[in-house]
Scaffold this motif. Structure first.
Motif, short mmCIF file in Angstrom:
data_model
loop_
_atom_site.label_atom_id
_atom_site.label_comp_id
_atom_site.label_asym_id
_atom_site.label_seq_id
_atom_site.Cartn_x
_atom_site.Cartn_y
_atom_site.Cartn_z
N ALA A 152 6.32 22.58 -38.77
CA ALA A 152 7.69 22.06 -38.66
C ALA A 152 8.63 23.24 -38.93
CB ALA A 152 7.91 20.96 -39.68
N SER A 189 9.90 18.43 -36.20
CA SER A 189 8.46 18.36 -36.44
C SER A 189 7.71 19.17 -35.39
CB SER A 189 8.00 16.91 -36.42
OG SER A 189 8.20 16.35 -35.13
N SER A 192 10.06 14.16 -34.25
CA SER A 192 11.07 13.83 -35.26
C SER A 192 12.03 14.99 -35.43
CB SER A 192 10.41 13.54 -36.61
OG SER A 192 9.51 12.46 -36.52
N TYR A 214 5.01 17.75 -40.11
CA TYR A 214 6.24 16.99 -40.25
C TYR A 214 7.22 17.69 -41.19
CZ TYR A 214 3.10 13.52 -38.34
OH TYR A 214 2.19 12.86 -37.55
N CYS A 215 8.49 17.39 -40.99
CA CYS A 215 9.52 17.82 -41.92
C CYS A 215 9.37 16.99 -43.20
CB CYS A 215 10.91 17.59 -41.33
SG CYS A 215 11.20 18.47 -39.79
N TRP A 219 13.49 18.18 -46.55
CA TRP A 219 13.47 19.33 -45.63
C TRP A 219 14.67 20.24 -45.81
CZ3 TRP A 219 17.62 20.02 -42.51
CH2 TRP A 219 18.44 18.91 -42.30
#
Length: 127
Positions: free
Chosen positions: A33, A52, A57, A103-104, A108
């Motif tokens: 990410a 992501s 996302s 993923y974040c 984040w």
């Protein structure tokens, strides 16, 4: 050698647009990410956006929502930040950062979870 290199910054008038690039070398972005951050003189670093690994996302700070768009081209090992309707308060050094996660993270925007950082590119919005 692992590197993230930002480019695309510059001087733009209010209302204008810029597209920043974050190019990775030494590793593949497929499993990472990517976050975008900015820091203006005298201010704390601010999380701008995160995407992501599969582009499924994306996240944005409220201050840029609706004006900035993050995207990625894993074939080019590059992530982009399209910035439209720029305002003087967007003036800052913009940096990208990679985290070895699909993923974040929940936080984040905080910056603490990232594994690699670029040096940044200057964006100046002024008439």
């Amino acid at each position: 050698q692992v590197q993230l290199v930002e480019s695309g910054g510059g001087l733009v008038q209010p209302g204008g647009s810029l597209r920043l690039s974050c190019a990775a070398s030494g590793f593949t972005l497929d499993y990472s990410a990517i976050g975008w951050f900015r820091q203006a003189p005298g201010k704390e670093r601010e999380g701008v956006s995160c995407i992501s690994s599969s582009e499924s996302s994306t996240y944005y700070a409220d201050s840029v929502k609706g004006r900035f768009t993050v995207s990625r081209d894993n074939a080019k090992n590059t992530v982009y930040l399209q910035m439209n309707s720029l305002k003087p308060e967007d003036t800052a050094i913009y940096s990208c950062a990679a985290v070895f996660s699909f993923y974040c993270g929940y936080s984040w925007y905080a910056g603490s979870e990232y594994d690699y950082w670029g040096r940044g590119t200057q964006v100046t919005v002024s008439s």
